[in-house]
Design an enzyme around this catalytic site. Sequence first.
Site, PDB file in Angstrom:
ATOM      1  N   ASP A   1      -0.096   4.870   1.499  1.00  0.00           N
ATOM      2  CA  ASP A   1      -0.244   5.702   2.701  1.00  0.00           C
ATOM      3  C   ASP A   1      -0.004   4.894   3.973  1.00  0.00           C
ATOM      4  OD1 ASP A   1      -1.101   8.205   1.418  1.00  0.00           O
ATOM      5  OD2 ASP A   1      -2.843   7.031   0.810  1.00  0.00           O
TER       6      ASP A   1
ATOM      7  N   ASP B   1       0.877  -1.164   0.000  1.00  0.00           N
ATOM      8  CA  ASP B   1       0.000   0.000   0.000  1.00  0.00           C
ATOM      9  C   ASP B   1       0.920   1.222   0.000  1.00  0.00           C
ATOM     10  OD1 ASP B   1      -2.286   1.612   0.267  1.00  0.00           O
ATOM     11  OD2 ASP B   1      -2.175   1.542   2.450  1.00  0.00           O
TER      12      ASP B   1
END
Length: 503
Positions: free
Chosen positions: A67, A65
Amino acid sequence: HPAGRPAQCHRRGSAVHSNTCFLFIANTFSFPDLTQILSSNSVNPDTIFANNETSLHDIEIYGFDYDYTLAFYSSHLHTLIFNIARDILIQEHRYPAGLREYEYIPDFVVRGLHYDVQKALLMKIDAFHYIQLGTVYRGLHPVPDKEVIAMYEGSHVPLEIMSDFYGKSSHGHTMKQFMDIFSLPEMTLLCCVNDYFMKHNIDYEPVHLYKDVKEAIGDVHVKGIMYRAVEADIEKYICYGEQTHAVLRKLSENGKKMFLITNSPFDFVDRGMNYIVGKDWRSLFDVVIVQADKPGFFNDRRKPFRRVTDKGVLLWDRIHHLEKGQIYKQGNLYEFLRLTGWRGSKVLYFGDHIYSDLADLTLKHGWRTGAIIPELRKEIKIMNTPDYVHTMTWLQSLTGLVEQMQVHRDPASQAVVQQWIKEREHMRSRTKDIFNGQFGSLFRTYHNPTYFSRRLSRFADIYMASLSCLLKYDLQHTFFPRRTPLQHESPFWPDRVQVVKFA
């Protein structure tokens, strides 16, 4: 007794009598010795912890991912999100201008809390669906235990009103669980608006308040307000850049394939990765997917991939291959698996959101999963302090004393046991407050794991404070979960408080 108070002696036939004293010790060590042993056995905050045996030797493909996985943000971002969402409530939802008197309160809430949408209560729930009394807040103030018990007819939350699989309040579920780090300003804003309405005796509908705050927080992301602010002052908001770059470089040099699947837009990711890694960051990744719409990405077979140019223009051609150096938008995991052939336990995917990033991958597709839990570093440092070790050692000793000596039913013994119980309750509250004065540890509700911990242990094979923890290990390392005895199993080492009798 750690405080140095003399042991109380009582009549013959009670727990302790005048001619025979019982010395209660753990593992046959005195209390100071035990505290010293535990203090020397501190935990390194950069350790990778295993819920399920995981060998990096078997991992050929690493996924990420963006963030709070590749990019870590400073506390300024939470203040930014809170302030923008608060102003949206005032300007677009006609909330009172007096809300501007509220500022973001760092460390007021912790991740993993549940919010009762109908009752406007924020609380911590354990793995068995029990509310941790003392952690229920209406606005910025705690709700008395008696009131909580009256509202819920006890402290148990029935399954049918708990949050759904992804932590959302939907289809009759009245609880919402806040699982991602971006939710910290949302919880704080809910508490502040509730506090304002109560302080000014304003009658309001809690369901409308929850939906309005949720929409305002969503606008901060969807309308690109947060993205533009971060891009404009990236040094203020992004940190941990060098360590992330080192991890990616290490994997690349060892011939590992890498991919990125994020819900964030390309311009935002590109700006951040340029800062963290450099302008050639895309050369490290075999596949880059933006605006993926997780967790829908993992379940919805209908959305095809769409290629995005460097200038953000969407192309209309059918995607037959996911090419290195290209950027793709949306799509779905089933198409991703078909085009790449990356299946099963040779894939390890890292994310910070236990539900949206990890749950479907481990349950449906057999990928290995790694949870990024930044709060770990702070909590482990607290657990390594002498104050915490001393407090926990005495708390465990008190629990053992109560457990063993409760069989003595004479009044004198029971009086002593009741004193221990009261002191134990005091020590339990103290251990909570060491981590967070309102809600305690992210991982514990007194002795039980939190609901967050339960989901973490189920959906993450390994977990760590940040990706930089990988730098401590070579890529042949196997992570083994600690074998802790089940309640009905006899431990291989004595861990119970023992009663040793001295004449």
